[in-house]
Scaffold this active site. Structure first.
Site, PDB file in Angstrom:
ATOM      1  N   GLU A  98      17.663 -29.376  67.425  1.00 25.41           N
ATOM      2  CA  GLU A  98      17.310 -28.242  68.302  1.00 25.41           C
ATOM      3  C   GLU A  98      16.708 -28.669  69.639  1.00 25.41           C
ATOM      4  O   GLU A  98      15.947 -29.643  69.704  1.00 25.41           O
ATOM      5  CB  GLU A  98      16.288 -27.348  67.576  1.00 25.41           C
ATOM      6  N   GLU A 140      18.105 -23.525  72.758  1.00 23.75           N
ATOM      7  CA  GLU A 140      17.570 -22.151  72.822  1.00 23.75           C
ATOM      8  C   GLU A 140      17.154 -21.818  74.248  1.00 23.75           C
ATOM      9  O   GLU A 140      16.401 -22.572  74.884  1.00 23.75           O
ATOM     10  CB  GLU A 140      16.357 -22.009  71.893  1.00 23.75           C
ATOM     11  N   HIS A 168       8.946 -26.353  74.050  1.00 27.60           N
ATOM     12  CA  HIS A 168       8.945 -25.088  73.322  1.00 27.60           C
ATOM     13  C   HIS A 168       8.448 -23.886  74.121  1.00 27.60           C
ATOM     14  O   HIS A 168       8.912 -22.775  73.942  1.00 27.60           O
ATOM     15  CB  HIS A 168       8.104 -25.217  72.040  1.00 27.60           C
ATOM     16  N   HIS A 188      14.213 -28.940  63.529  1.00 29.88           N
ATOM     17  CA  HIS A 188      13.437 -28.022  64.351  1.00 29.88           C
ATOM     18  C   HIS A 188      12.542 -28.789  65.325  1.00 29.88           C
ATOM     19  O   HIS A 188      11.596 -29.464  64.913  1.00 29.88           O
ATOM     20  CB  HIS A 188      12.583 -27.146  63.423  1.00 29.88           C
ATOM     21  N   ASP A 212      14.615 -26.499  72.556  1.00 32.68           N
ATOM     22  CA  ASP A 212      14.069 -25.316  73.240  1.00 32.68           C
ATOM     23  C   ASP A 212      14.060 -25.643  74.723  1.00 32.68           C
ATOM     24  O   ASP A 212      13.690 -26.759  75.111  1.00 32.68           O
ATOM     25  CB  ASP A 212      12.627 -25.038  72.778  1.00 32.68           C
TER      26      ASP A 212
HETATM   27  O1  G3P Z   1      14.599 -21.089  67.349  1.00 35.06           O
HETATM   28  C1  G3P Z   1      14.382 -20.856  66.029  1.00 35.06           C
HETATM   29  C2  G3P Z   1      13.146 -21.554  65.628  1.00 35.06           C
HETATM   30  O2  G3P Z   1      12.968 -22.652  66.470  1.00 35.06           O
HETATM   31  C3  G3P Z   1      11.928 -20.713  65.612  1.00 35.06           C
HETATM   32  O3  G3P Z   1      11.490 -20.378  66.844  1.00 35.06           O
HETATM   33  O4  G3P Z   1       9.422 -20.363  68.110  1.00 35.06           O
HETATM   34  O5  G3P Z   1      10.041 -22.449  66.932  1.00 35.06           O
HETATM   35  O6  G3P Z   1      11.375 -21.695  68.889  1.00 35.06           O
HETATM   36  P1  G3P Z   1      10.526 -21.272  67.721  1.00 35.06           P
HETATM   37 CA    CA Z   2      13.434 -22.666  68.820  1.00 32.25          CA
END
Ligand code: G3P
Ligand code: CA
Length: 301
Positions: free
Chosen positions: A36, A142, A51, A9, A38
């Site tokens: 991940e 994302e 993010h 994450h 973002d």
């Molecule tokens: O994308 C899923 C996870 O990353 C939770 O959301 O707000 O951390 O991007 P966020």
């Molecule tokens: Ca995310």
């Protein structure tokens, strides 16, 4: 795809500032399944790995470009070219009003050398690390705030899909999962933009659990906050709603967020949290800031 997957994450964000290249390299070394990204667009349409649409809670933008503050007091990624963004230093996430770190025990704000980077730069590092180590670690981008980007006259999904295709990611077999909180945009990615990627519909509100059938029309999986299906905690025993079974019955994988060893909330230990979500609730994957611990946990089973 493996039975249970670990998604780094924002990288190995429990150990290094989120979304820095350093945190991605560290995550790669932890043998995660996916890393991940973002994404938010710069003024010159470069997808930046960050993010939020704002810059002021992870960078020194307020010191470097004070004149670029909008009326609401925030600094927006979309107001800066990629070249300008490269001038900023990136830090462990902090409260821009107080300067205090959100997770006090994490990496301190002393190091000055971390920088923002683009989706393309990160893909190149991950693909080259895959080549040099013989690993096959995937990416998990994302699309952040698509409505905001459309308002600003930008179609981020189109730009990102083209980049992904250029780097070999266009089908469900290509080690890439594309995620979005905005259902309208994710549906559009499948139906209008004709993406054949593995798509995950992110979920944060309880009322969205009633929309599983709709999501199954275009998504391959869902990404709920774990509180959406953790029903009760009594005497350290957890009960779950039928959400995971319902999703599986519709053919949807479930990747839940966010597991943090330094923010356990209703759990006594990180092992207990991993066991509850991966085995008692039976999710198919976890987004975690501490991916090494999740990999070790699954390896020990
Ligand atoms: O994308 C899923 C996870 O990353 C939770 O959301 O707000 O951390 O991007 P966020
Ligand atoms: Ca995310």
């Amino acid at each position: 795809m493996k039975n249970k997957i670990v998604i780094a994450h924002r990288g190995a964000s429990g150990y290094l500032p989120e979304h820095t290249m350093e945190s991605k390299v560290m995550a790669h070394n932890m043998n995660v399944d996916f890393i991940e990204q973002d994404l938010v667009l710069s003024k010159d349409d470069v997808p930046i790995v960050i993010h939020d649409i704002y810059l002021d809670d992870v960078t020194n933008v307020a010191q470097i470009y004070p004149e670029k503050k909008r009326e609401d007091g925030r600094y927006y990624v979309i107001d800066f070219t990629f070249e300008e963004l490269k001038q900023l230093n990136v830090y462990e996430r902090f409260n821009p009003k107080t300067g205090k770190q959100i997770y006090p025990k994490r990496f301190s704000k002393k190091t000055q050398n971390f920088k923002l980077h683009s989706l393309q730069e990160e893909i190149e590092v991950i693909q080259d690390l895959n080549r040099s180590t013989g690993k096959k670690i995937g990416i998990y981008p994302e699309i952040k705030a698509p409505a905001f980007h459309h308002q600003e006259g930008k179609d981020m999904a189109k730009i990102v899909l083209q980049i992904l295709e250029d780097y070999g990611y266009s089908t469900k077999n290509d080690d890439c999962i594309l995620q979005c909180f905005d259902a309208k945009e994710l549906r559009r990615i499948r139906k209008e933009l004709k993406s054949e990627l593995f798509l995950v519909q992110l979920m944060e509100n309880p009322n969205e659990t009633l929309q599983l059938k709709e999501f199954a029309q275009y998504a391959d999986g869902v990404g709920p906050w774990y509180r959406l299906f953790l029903s009760e905690t009594v005497d350290n025993k957890f009960t779950f709603t039928s959400f995971i079974k319902d999703a599986h019955a519709l053919g949807l994988q479930v990747h839940t967020y966010t597991l943090r060893a330094d923010d356990l909330k209703e759990f006594d230990s990180f092992t207990q949290m991993l066991d509850a979500l991966l085995f008692q609730a039976n999710v198919d994957g976890v987004f975690t800031d501490f991916p090494d611990l999740a990999v070790q946990f699954l390896t020990a089973q």
